[in-house]
Design a protein around this motif. Sequence first.
Motif, mmCIF file in Angstrom:
data_model
loop_
_atom_site.group_PDB
_atom_site.id
_atom_site.type_symbol
_atom_site.label_atom_id
_atom_site.label_comp_id
_atom_site.label_asym_id
_atom_site.label_seq_id
_atom_site.Cartn_x
_atom_site.Cartn_y
_atom_site.Cartn_z
ATOM 1 N N PRO A 33 0.814 -0.946 0.026
ATOM 2 C CA PRO A 33 -0.100 -0.049 -0.120
ATOM 3 C C PRO A 33 0.961 1.177 0.230
ATOM 4 C CG PRO A 33 -0.178 -1.246 2.240
ATOM 5 C CD PRO A 33 0.739 -2.128 1.186
ATOM 6 N N VAL A 34 0.236 2.156 -0.295
ATOM 7 C CA VAL A 34 1.119 3.621 -0.485
ATOM 8 C C VAL A 34 1.578 3.779 1.121
ATOM 9 C CG1 VAL A 34 0.862 6.179 -0.764
ATOM 10 C CG2 VAL A 34 -0.525 4.522 -2.305
ATOM 11 N N GLY A 35 2.840 4.343 0.829
ATOM 12 C CA GLY A 35 3.581 4.581 2.007
ATOM 13 C C GLY A 35 4.238 3.547 2.964
ATOM 14 N N LEU A 36 4.131 2.137 2.292
ATOM 15 C CA LEU A 36 4.884 1.380 2.898
ATOM 16 C C LEU A 36 5.939 0.897 2.197
ATOM 17 C CD1 LEU A 36 2.121 -0.993 4.378
ATOM 18 C CD2 LEU A 36 3.326 0.876 5.548
ATOM 19 N N GLU A 37 6.430 1.540 1.045
ATOM 20 C CA GLU A 37 7.115 0.858 0.399
ATOM 21 C C GLU A 37 8.822 1.324 0.676
ATOM 22 O OE1 GLU A 37 6.788 1.610 -4.028
ATOM 23 O OE2 GLU A 37 8.561 0.567 -4.426
ATOM 24 N N GLU A 38 8.760 2.818 1.554
ATOM 25 C CA GLU A 38 9.964 3.179 1.945
ATOM 26 C C GLU A 38 10.260 2.140 3.004
ATOM 27 O OE1 GLU A 38 11.851 7.188 3.873
ATOM 28 O OE2 GLU A 38 9.561 6.894 3.473
ATOM 29 N N ALA A 39 9.654 1.694 3.947
ATOM 30 C CA ALA A 39 9.857 0.696 4.979
ATOM 31 C C ALA A 39 10.506 -0.516 4.461
ATOM 32 C CB ALA A 39 8.585 0.410 5.883
ATOM 33 N N ALA A 40 9.808 -1.068 3.138
ATOM 34 C CA ALA A 40 10.391 -1.981 2.497
ATOM 35 C C ALA A 40 11.845 -1.996 1.943
ATOM 36 C CB ALA A 40 9.611 -2.436 1.343
ATOM 37 N N SER A 41 12.421 -0.844 2.142
ATOM 38 C CA SER A 41 13.771 -0.883 1.653
ATOM 39 C C SER A 41 14.839 -0.929 2.852
ATOM 40 C CB SER A 41 14.085 0.653 1.179
ATOM 41 O OG SER A 41 13.784 1.622 1.986
ATOM 42 N N ARG A 42 14.111 -1.190 4.103
ATOM 43 C CA ARG A 42 15.203 -1.268 5.221
ATOM 44 C C ARG A 42 14.732 -2.577 5.849
ATOM 45 N NH1 ARG A 42 12.484 3.746 6.387
ATOM 46 N NH2 ARG A 42 11.306 2.682 8.164
ATOM 47 N N PRO A 43 15.674 -3.398 5.845
ATOM 48 C CA PRO A 43 15.971 -4.667 6.767
ATOM 49 C C PRO A 43 15.211 -4.806 8.059
ATOM 50 C CG PRO A 43 18.040 -4.044 6.634
ATOM 51 C CD PRO A 43 17.484 -2.929 5.979
ATOM 52 N N ILE A 44 14.632 -5.611 8.783
ATOM 53 C CA ILE A 44 14.183 -5.763 10.008
ATOM 54 C C ILE A 44 15.201 -6.716 10.517
ATOM 55 C CG2 ILE A 44 11.799 -4.992 9.250
ATOM 56 C CD1 ILE A 44 11.022 -7.884 9.511
ATOM 57 N N ALA A 45 15.207 -6.641 12.003
ATOM 58 C CA ALA A 45 15.991 -7.588 12.627
ATOM 59 C C ALA A 45 15.049 -8.853 12.804
ATOM 60 C CB ALA A 45 16.192 -7.016 14.038
ATOM 61 N N PRO A 46 15.915 -10.071 12.726
ATOM 62 C CA PRO A 46 15.168 -11.185 12.677
ATOM 63 C C PRO A 46 14.413 -11.192 14.279
ATOM 64 C CG PRO A 46 17.615 -11.516 12.979
ATOM 65 C CD PRO A 46 17.375 -10.324 12.504
ATOM 66 N N VAL A 47 13.375 -12.147 14.476
ATOM 67 C CA VAL A 47 12.988 -12.281 15.941
ATOM 68 C C VAL A 47 13.866 -13.177 16.595
ATOM 69 C CG1 VAL A 47 10.710 -13.059 16.995
ATOM 70 C CG2 VAL A 47 10.711 -11.886 14.655
ATOM 71 N N ARG A 48 13.881 -12.647 17.668
ATOM 72 C CA ARG A 48 14.779 -13.615 18.762
ATOM 73 C C ARG A 48 14.046 -14.772 19.402
ATOM 74 N NH1 ARG A 48 19.814 -11.930 21.507
ATOM 75 N NH2 ARG A 48 19.014 -9.858 20.688
ATOM 76 N N SER A 49 14.280 -15.723 19.237
ATOM 77 C CA SER A 49 13.714 -16.790 20.091
ATOM 78 C C SER A 49 14.325 -17.430 21.277
ATOM 79 C CB SER A 49 13.091 -18.056 19.059
ATOM 80 O OG SER A 49 14.371 -18.430 18.556
ATOM 81 N N THR A 50 13.413 -18.031 22.315
ATOM 82 C CA THR A 50 14.221 -18.427 23.335
ATOM 83 C C THR A 50 14.474 -19.939 23.125
ATOM 84 O OG1 THR A 50 12.101 -19.053 24.431
ATOM 85 C CG2 THR A 50 12.937 -16.808 25.001
ATOM 86 N N ALA A 107 7.796 9.898 0.586
ATOM 87 C CA ALA A 107 8.072 11.269 1.145
ATOM 88 C C ALA A 107 7.107 12.437 1.336
ATOM 89 C CB ALA A 107 9.246 11.625 0.460
ATOM 90 N N CYS A 108 6.207 12.334 0.070
ATOM 91 C CA CYS A 108 5.043 13.291 0.007
ATOM 92 C C CYS A 108 4.241 12.819 1.080
ATOM 93 C CB CYS A 108 4.615 13.693 -1.325
ATOM 94 S SG CYS A 108 5.964 14.683 -2.329
ATOM 95 N N HIS A 109 3.890 11.521 0.834
ATOM 96 C CA HIS A 109 2.857 11.079 1.716
ATOM 97 C C HIS A 109 3.037 10.934 3.200
ATOM 98 C CE1 HIS A 109 0.882 7.608 3.984
ATOM 99 N NE2 HIS A 109 -0.243 7.704 3.256
ATOM 100 N N ASP A 110 4.419 11.029 3.628
ATOM 101 C CA ASP A 110 4.733 11.179 5.151
ATOM 102 C C ASP A 110 4.515 12.643 5.436
ATOM 103 O OD1 ASP A 110 5.086 8.414 5.231
ATOM 104 O OD2 ASP A 110 7.215 8.828 4.998
ATOM 105 N N ARG A 111 4.903 13.539 4.546
ATOM 106 C CA ARG A 111 4.782 15.151 4.998
ATOM 107 C C ARG A 111 3.514 15.801 4.506
ATOM 108 N NH1 ARG A 111 9.953 13.919 3.318
ATOM 109 N NH2 ARG A 111 11.756 14.894 4.500
ATOM 110 N N GLY A 112 2.730 14.924 3.812
ATOM 111 C CA GLY A 112 1.247 15.558 3.307
ATOM 112 C C GLY A 112 1.537 16.505 2.575
ATOM 113 N N THR A 113 2.425 16.614 1.644
ATOM 114 C CA THR A 113 2.561 17.526 0.501
ATOM 115 C C THR A 113 2.062 16.967 -0.809
ATOM 116 O OG1 THR A 113 4.635 16.766 0.201
ATOM 117 C CG2 THR A 113 4.735 18.621 1.386
#
Length: 814
Positions: A33-50, A107-113
């Motif tokens: 969806p619009v606005g989530l693609e920027e997050a897709a460019s950053r890796p997430i840390a793997p979930v730590r399991s016990t 960027a425009c989505h986040d800033r509302g421009t």
Amino acid sequence: MARTPEPTQGSSSSSDDLNSTLTNSGSLRRLLPVGLEEAASRPIAPVRSTASASPTSTSTEQLTLTKTQARSAVPIGRSKRQATTAACGACRRRKSKCNGTRPRCSACHDRGTDCEYDTNVAETHAQALKRKYDELQNSKLAAEKVFEILQTRDEKEAEEVFQRIRRGADPAAILRHITFGNALIELALGPETGYRYEFPYLPDMPAFLQRHDNVYLDSEVYACVLRRSAPGIPAVNAQHRQHLTHPSLSGSQQQPYCTVSTAGRSINPYLAHGSAVNLHSDPYHKPFHSATVENSRLEKLQPSQWTSVSTDDALLRKFLHDYILYDYGWNYFLHLDYFLDDMANGRHRFCSRLLVNAVLCIGSYHHRGLQGRAEYWNPANIVYLFLAEAKRLFEIDAELERPIPSSNDPNGERRLREWEERRLTTIQAGLLLNVLYLFNGSDKIGWRYSLRAIEMAHEINLFGPAQPEMDREMRDVREFTAWVVFTWQSVNSYHYFRTPIMRHPPQVPLPDPIENPQWYGEIWVKYPASQSRFPTHLGFLFKAKAELWTIMNDFSLLSFRDHGLPLNLSIPQVLGFYNRLVDWLHKLPEPLSPRKIVTPHQIKLHMHFYFILINILRPIVTSEWRNGTLSGKTIPPCTPHDAYINATVRFETLIRIYYLRHGFEALDSFLMQFLGALAYMTIDAIAQNPAAPHVETLRSTVLLATKGMWEQAQSVYVARAVLRVLTSAMRPEDVQLLKKFANVEADTDIHSAPLEQPIQSDWPTFVVRLDQNPDTVRLGKTLSSKLERLSLDLTTSSPPVESTPRPRNWSVIL
């Protein structure tokens, strides 16, 4: 697409498969969806399991924890940000990163421009700028064409176009409406042949050529080639057609030797043929190479019966057609009508196997559909085969002994007559072979064929009066051939600085083309989308050339010595020839007048005139006519210097008009002489004053002339050699520009690459002038020796640009 990794032991295949699928950024990105693609460019840390967590709970926990983030998950190590084709306007203004998402970036989505793009999808800013420029140009062209329609259409049509404009229709829509036809305006469109060529580098006619006394700017061909008399006539520049703004024309015909009076002149009978000969139509609006020869004999010919080289009659007829269209109008070494009649009927009176093979060989050089035709040395080339066959047959026919009739031989007179007829076709073929060797850069060898042809002409008394028992056909062909031989040897003597072999023209005078047109014959041509056929005025051209070279034969007799110093003609002698040449120009018939010329050969006739004037006036350019002039001589109103400048201006104007109308693509054997001369004069002017303000105009002239030489080199080998001489004198940056405008591949070496075959030529290069010692030719100024010296120089160091100092030369016209 990256493969999904296989599940490892001890893990849930379903959860890993889901993670792998969700983290496939290539397919996932399209679903974000619009606005989530920027997050897709950053890796997430793997979930730590016990350690106590079971695989199932770990898997479930991971799915729970990453339910929102999974859509943007990407594998670790693939964090490189994808390049954006074009940023939006807001991101460009604030200099922030833009991911290019449409209709709104992250960027425009986040800033509302507001998010606006100046480019289309997958289009860079440079491509968008070019697209908008092209659209603007097309819009401008459409508006200009609609404006022209309002000027040229009748009142009713113009009124309806005007009402459409008032209703808000844009110019492109109006033009499409007119072009494709409707009840408003009906246009019958044929094949697009009404175009002109565009000058390379600088598109306009140089300002220094636009003189008030330049009559060729008032010619119909120049007016038609620039006047956009019908909507949609484009310009062409090798690959695409472009609009060209042309300079306005003004002035009158004030120069004495270019004011041609037609008062009292007989009108060409072809001009009385009504609509069949409309001088304001096809010949003036379409290039000559788009025309076809109209001759009913061609369709019925079977040339394969006259040659062993090929049995493909369709191909051989094309070669014959191209010989007639492109070469015969200038090098008419045989009488075409009688030749085709005998060829069609299998007679050997004015046709022979030797003559047919020579004609087909020249035609194959002119046939642009034949690849590699300049490689005359290639045994697989049909040019090579025709030339080899023609040489073989000439060696046989030229050595046939004259039969001696005896009283005991009833067939003696017939055998003698047949021998003389065969001699006639052998003479004609000898001149054609000379031309073929010129194409190949071997004029030393080719001239021997002409010398042998002249010997054979004397054997049959070709230059004397015809015998009474001869019929009209034989008499006409003999007289025709006699004038051809005389003109050819005069042309060669002048251009090679030789003493003419013949001191006088044939005894039989040339007939009037109007009163006796069958003596000359005619070539009729037809242009695409036209129902009319047009004459090339062969009779007028033949007679004019013969008369010009009768004058120049006298000049060569006075000027050249085969074994000694040339005679420097006095000013009264030069003035005498100048007046004879000017008088020749004034007496040209109307179709050959400066205002009416249109075909390539007609334009070349005038080029040749000014080329001669340049050469004979250059030695006295700083003198005055009255210096040593005897009383009673007609003194021109212009000085030798002014006459020289006028000749150079008109010489270049004619070459440029030739290009605008016909281009340089089609082989034109004698055009190379003029292109090379113009290129060398201009290169010399640049070398003498490289910082002059007009150097860019001179540069455009050099590029035009050398571009023409390159295009001629696609057909004949000698043009490659001449081009190499010219490029050796050009600046490196100009050579690179030549490659650009001539569409030469970047890795092609047109300057230092070795020539495939040696050049055997006595032709003086452009640095040799009439007022120089002919020993300079033997000291390295022929084409052969010049190329040898270039080859040696390239192995050591590049030579400086060669410049021949001369007083008040070409550069003074600027």
